[in-house]
Design an enzyme around this catalytic site. Sequence first.
Site, PDB file in Angstrom:
ATOM      1  CB  CYS A  46      -0.916  -0.006   1.214  1.00 61.85           C
ATOM      2  SG  CYS A  46      -1.782   1.561   1.499  1.00 61.85           S
ATOM      3  CE1 TYR A 180      -4.931   1.819  -5.437  1.00 63.25           C
ATOM      4  CE2 TYR A 180      -3.250   3.523  -5.552  1.00 63.25           C
ATOM      5  CZ  TYR A 180      -3.688   2.301  -5.082  1.00 63.25           C
ATOM      6  OH  TYR A 180      -2.879   1.550  -4.251  1.00 63.25           O
TER       7      TYR A 180
END
Length: 326
Positions: A46, A180
């Site tokens: 992440c 994203y």
Amino acid sequence: MSQNQEIKADGSFNRQKSLFSTSFGTKPGELPVEKNRYRLIWSAPCPWSHRVVIVRKILGLENVISLGAVNPIRPDLPRIDWAFSLDENNVDPKLGIQYLSEIYTKTNPDYAGRPTVPVMVDCKDNIVVNNDYFTLTNALETVWAPFHKSGAPNLYPEPLRQRIDAMNDVIYADINNGVYKCGFARSQEAYEQAYDHLFEKLAILEQLIAAQRFLLGDYITDADVRLYVTLVRFDVAYYSVFKANKNRLIDYPNLWAYARDLYRTPGFGDTTDFEAIKKHYHLSARLSADLKKENIIIPKGPDLSGWDTEHNRQHLSGKEDKFLIR
């Protein structure tokens, strides 16, 4: 909360807001800054949590804020979650939970969002207190200063904060979250718009970094940490999985050398786990009802040996130290 709830009507991705954003500090209502009170939960792939871990290490806060890690592969559950399956008995040794969602629902039984990392948990009250990925590094750099190691660098110097904040806003919108927006877009128009913004901004940064060693000049700042976590994931994940495939990082001579300069800096490369990154994005980020785990092949490449090659950027700063020391 499903990923679909973060998709707007036009098919574009709209990341959920951090619902636990109380600031750390000494003012009434702020979270007290105390040694050994909080546990930072992260996941190695992440980028949002990686940057907090980088800053934690650079500033010497490892013995002040404990660190817990969830498995980079999401558990096979009917909900989005993270599992502590890297720990003995599949339970976090300090929090005593198996899944990250447990601490979120304990904190707020009505919590309906995704349980996200990074998250700061108050071990005294055993509740979530802050999952605001956008401000956590700044908190560690400022109000946690009394616990910084001797000689800790200044990643967020006051005279540069306005410029750093402006740079961070651009990096977040078009690069950190930009990949994203490409990967999670659900319409061709939304995807192409995000794609264009991403590569327009990378082209601008490629020119900026040609004349200076770091984003704000001679020294590493918070902005460099934020850009690094996306660059280091670009070729191994975003290029293919998120269809951000106009260029690879290695196709940008200046950004590629800049990223290697950071990678070879303590706190950056030694907290980067390429295997975890590949597994998460190529497996967890692609799972769907009709795509079983056993049918997914993790790519063998790309060749990562280039990360250890010389960057030859020292001359751009004329400084021996990459950090501005307080």
